[in-house]
Design a protein around this motif. Structure first.
Motif, PDB file in Angstrom:
ATOM      1  N   THR A  57       0.838  -1.190   0.000  1.00  0.00           N
ATOM      2  CA  THR A  57       0.000   0.000   0.000  1.00  0.00           C
ATOM      3  C   THR A  57       0.880   1.250   0.000  1.00  0.00           C
ATOM      4  OG1 THR A  57      -0.092   0.101   2.411  1.00  0.00           O
ATOM      5  CG2 THR A  57      -1.749  -1.251   1.287  1.00  0.00           C
ATOM      6  N   LEU A  58       0.259   2.387  -0.234  1.00  0.00           N
ATOM      7  CA  LEU A  58       0.998   3.647  -0.231  1.00  0.00           C
ATOM      8  C   LEU A  58       1.597   3.914   1.149  1.00  0.00           C
ATOM      9  CD1 LEU A  58       1.858   6.229  -1.682  1.00  0.00           C
ATOM     10  CD2 LEU A  58      -0.341   7.240  -1.032  1.00  0.00           C
ATOM     11  N   GLN A  59       0.864   3.588   2.189  1.00  0.00           N
ATOM     12  CA  GLN A  59       1.378   3.780   3.545  1.00  0.00           C
ATOM     13  C   GLN A  59       2.604   2.904   3.788  1.00  0.00           C
ATOM     14  OE1 GLN A  59      -1.354   2.690   6.640  1.00  0.00           O
ATOM     15  NE2 GLN A  59      -0.127   3.614   8.275  1.00  0.00           N
ATOM     16  N   GLU A  60       2.575   1.672   3.310  1.00  0.00           N
ATOM     17  CA  GLU A  60       3.713   0.772   3.492  1.00  0.00           C
ATOM     18  C   GLU A  60       4.933   1.252   2.694  1.00  0.00           C
ATOM     19  OE1 GLU A  60       1.194  -3.363   4.276  1.00  0.00           O
ATOM     20  OE2 GLU A  60       1.783  -2.786   2.257  1.00  0.00           O
ATOM     21  N   LEU A  61       4.707   1.757   1.501  1.00  0.00           N
ATOM     22  CA  LEU A  61       5.817   2.276   0.700  1.00  0.00           C
ATOM     23  C   LEU A  61       6.461   3.493   1.368  1.00  0.00           C
ATOM     24  CD1 LEU A  61       4.321   2.005  -2.907  1.00  0.00           C
ATOM     25  CD2 LEU A  61       6.175   0.643  -1.948  1.00  0.00           C
ATOM     26  N   GLU A  62       5.644   4.396   1.865  1.00  0.00           N
ATOM     27  CA  GLU A  62       6.175   5.582   2.535  1.00  0.00           C
ATOM     28  C   GLU A  62       6.928   5.204   3.805  1.00  0.00           C
ATOM     29  OE1 GLU A  62       2.782   7.993   3.154  1.00  0.00           O
ATOM     30  OE2 GLU A  62       2.734   8.800   1.113  1.00  0.00           O
ATOM     31  N   LEU A  63       6.438   4.217   4.529  1.00  0.00           N
ATOM     32  CA  LEU A  63       7.107   3.777   5.747  1.00  0.00           C
ATOM     33  C   LEU A  63       8.456   3.144   5.420  1.00  0.00           C
ATOM     34  CD1 LEU A  63       6.887   3.475   8.814  1.00  0.00           C
ATOM     35  CD2 LEU A  63       5.748   1.282   8.456  1.00  0.00           C
ATOM     36  N   ALA A  64       8.521   2.366   4.347  1.00  0.00           N
ATOM     37  CA  ALA A  64       9.785   1.742   3.944  1.00  0.00           C
ATOM     38  C   ALA A  64      10.809   2.798   3.531  1.00  0.00           C
ATOM     39  CB  ALA A  64       9.538   0.758   2.803  1.00  0.00           C
ATOM     40  N   ILE A  65      10.365   3.814   2.779  1.00  0.00           N
ATOM     41  CA  ILE A  65      11.275   4.885   2.361  1.00  0.00           C
ATOM     42  C   ILE A  65      11.793   5.651   3.576  1.00  0.00           C
ATOM     43  CG2 ILE A  65      11.346   7.119   1.211  1.00  0.00           C
ATOM     44  CD1 ILE A  65      11.673   4.877  -0.702  1.00  0.00           C
ATOM     45  N   GLY A  78      17.520   3.188  -4.754  1.00  0.00           N
ATOM     46  CA  GLY A  78      16.912   3.334  -6.061  1.00  0.00           C
ATOM     47  C   GLY A  78      15.415   3.070  -6.047  1.00  0.00           C
ATOM     48  N   GLU A  79      14.916   2.673  -7.189  1.00  0.00           N
ATOM     49  CA  GLU A  79      13.484   2.422  -7.341  1.00  0.00           C
ATOM     50  C   GLU A  79      13.078   1.110  -6.674  1.00  0.00           C
ATOM     51  OE1 GLU A  79      11.407   4.550  -8.621  1.00  0.00           O
ATOM     52  OE2 GLU A  79      12.984   5.978  -9.154  1.00  0.00           O
ATOM     53  N   VAL A  80      11.777   0.964  -6.459  1.00  0.00           N
ATOM     54  CA  VAL A  80      11.231  -0.274  -5.891  1.00  0.00           C
ATOM     55  C   VAL A  80      11.377  -1.396  -6.908  1.00  0.00           C
ATOM     56  CG1 VAL A  80       9.180  -1.411  -4.988  1.00  0.00           C
ATOM     57  CG2 VAL A  80       9.622   0.979  -4.433  1.00  0.00           C
ATOM     58  N   GLN A  81      11.954  -2.521  -6.473  1.00  0.00           N
ATOM     59  CA  GLN A  81      12.113  -3.666  -7.359  1.00  0.00           C
ATOM     60  C   GLN A  81      10.904  -4.595  -7.303  1.00  0.00           C
ATOM     61  OE1 GLN A  81      15.913  -5.097  -5.804  1.00  0.00           O
ATOM     62  NE2 GLN A  81      16.925  -4.444  -7.695  1.00  0.00           N
ATOM     63  N   ASP A  82      10.532  -4.994  -6.106  1.00  0.00           N
ATOM     64  CA  ASP A  82       9.400  -5.897  -5.933  1.00  0.00           C
ATOM     65  C   ASP A  82       9.020  -5.934  -4.462  1.00  0.00           C
ATOM     66  OD1 ASP A  82      11.425  -7.480  -4.784  1.00  0.00           O
ATOM     67  OD2 ASP A  82      11.775  -8.514  -6.664  1.00  0.00           O
ATOM     68  N   LEU A  91       5.666  -8.306   5.375  1.00  0.00           N
ATOM     69  CA  LEU A  91       5.820  -7.866   3.990  1.00  0.00           C
ATOM     70  C   LEU A  91       7.256  -7.396   3.794  1.00  0.00           C
ATOM     71  CD1 LEU A  91       4.547  -7.071   1.208  1.00  0.00           C
ATOM     72  CD2 LEU A  91       4.180  -4.802   2.205  1.00  0.00           C
ATOM     73  N   ALA A  92       7.894  -7.862   2.729  1.00  0.00           N
ATOM     74  CA  ALA A  92       9.260  -7.459   2.380  1.00  0.00           C
ATOM     75  C   ALA A  92       9.210  -6.597   1.121  1.00  0.00           C
ATOM     76  CB  ALA A  92      10.137  -8.678   2.152  1.00  0.00           C
ATOM     77  N   ILE A  93       9.747  -5.376   1.217  1.00  0.00           N
ATOM     78  CA  ILE A  93       9.807  -4.465   0.080  1.00  0.00           C
ATOM     79  C   ILE A  93      11.278  -4.266  -0.277  1.00  0.00           C
ATOM     80  CG2 ILE A  93       9.244  -2.160  -0.789  1.00  0.00           C
ATOM     81  CD1 ILE A  93       6.997  -2.035   1.215  1.00  0.00           C
ATOM     82  N   ARG A  94      11.615  -4.492  -1.547  1.00  0.00           N
ATOM     83  CA  ARG A  94      13.009  -4.390  -1.989  1.00  0.00           C
ATOM     84  C   ARG A  94      13.185  -3.187  -2.909  1.00  0.00           C
ATOM     85  NH1 ARG A  94      15.849  -9.445  -4.245  1.00  0.00           N
ATOM     86  NH2 ARG A  94      14.381  -9.091  -5.971  1.00  0.00           N
ATOM     87  N   HIS A  95      14.234  -2.397  -2.608  1.00  0.00           N
ATOM     88  CA  HIS A  95      14.625  -1.260  -3.442  1.00  0.00           C
ATOM     89  C   HIS A  95      16.000  -1.540  -4.050  1.00  0.00           C
ATOM     90  CE1 HIS A  95      11.503   0.692  -1.073  1.00  0.00           C
ATOM     91  NE2 HIS A  95      11.520   1.709  -1.927  1.00  0.00           N
ATOM     92  N   ALA A  96      16.210  -1.089  -5.264  1.00  0.00           N
ATOM     93  CA  ALA A  96      17.519  -1.242  -5.894  1.00  0.00           C
ATOM     94  C   ALA A  96      18.548  -0.399  -5.150  1.00  0.00           C
ATOM     95  CB  ALA A  96      17.449  -0.820  -7.360  1.00  0.00           C
ATOM     96  N   SER A  97      19.773  -0.903  -5.102  1.00  0.00           N
ATOM     97  CA  SER A  97      20.865  -0.186  -4.448  1.00  0.00           C
ATOM     98  C   SER A  97      21.706   0.529  -5.499  1.00  0.00           C
ATOM     99  CB  SER A  97      21.744  -1.145  -3.646  1.00  0.00           C
ATOM    100  OG  SER A  97      22.904  -0.484  -3.177  1.00  0.00           O
TER     101      SER A  97
END
Length: 221
Positions: A57-65, A78-82, A91-97
């Motif tokens: 969700t948008l809330q989860e993405l903002e919290l991860a950032i 970097g950008e969200v990978q998956d 929930l695991a959110i991966r961002h490119a390094s």
């Protein structure tokens, strides 16, 4: 005469049997312990649920950032990978390094989900990808030497071009200096001519004044 058995013999036999009984029990317990351990190892253990692709969700993405901003250097995310769901509540959110020296690595943020109070950050980590820990392909020495010589030759050619440009710049500066000197000489030559002309006129005036004085003196005589 018939001899009778001593009365104390049965009691001694019973005492010996009782003395050996605890030792036998201990040996039996030691023998059963490895068997129980093997049985526990052979028993199937509960496996963790396999990750399943999920949409955060948008809330989860903002919290991860926000969590990554606290630990990662500026510009290293970097950008969200998956994103993957690990069970019902993780929930695991991966961002490119984009961190230098860490190609094919990913910033991974684990969040709780589906719990009272909303998502929370569980863990933040920089994890390697499938090919990030592999050594680069081996290149034969002959190929590496050829690349080095080609780079050196290209660098020398660029240096020669720079030298030519430097010579051209020197010639241009020399021409400019010569023009400035000519202009300077011309300006001062004109001023000198004016000064000489003025001096000649002044001398003529002085001569005329002297002559006039002489004539006046002769008339008085």
């Amino acid at each position: 005469m018939t001899s009778m058995p001593e009365a104390g013999a049965p009691a001694e036999a019973d005492t010996a049997a009782e003395a050996h009984a605890p030792a036998d029990a201990a040996v039996a317990a030691d023998a059963e312990a490895p068997a129980e351990a093997d049985a526990q190892a052979a028993a199937p253990q509960a496996e963790s649920p396999a990750p399943v692709p999920a949409t955060p969700t948008l809330q989860e993405l903002e919290l991860a950032i926000a969590a990554l901003d606290e630990v990662a250097p500026k510009g290293a995310v970097g950008e969200v990978q998956d994103a993957f769901a690990e069970g019902d509540h993780v929930l695991a959110i991966r961002h490119a390094s984009t961190l230098g020296g860490y190609p094919d690595w990913s910033w991974t943020v684990l969040l709780s989900r589906g719990l009272e109070g909303g998502p929370t950050v569980l863990e933040v980590a920089l994890l390697p990808g499938e090919g990030s820990l592999l050594a680069p392909a081996w290149v034969p020495w002959a190929d590496r030497l050829a690349d080095y010589l080609a780079a050196k030759e290209a660098s020398g050619a660029e240096g020669a071009d720079d030298d030519d440009d430097f010579v051209d710049d020197e010639e241009l500066e020399s021409d400019l200096e010569a023009d400035l000197e000519d202009d300077f000489d011309d300006d001062f030559a004109i001023d000198d001519e004016h000064d000489l002309g003025d001096d000649d006129e002044a001398d003529d005036a002085d001569d005329e004044a002297v002559d006039a004085d002489d004539e006046a003196a002769g008339a008085d005589r």
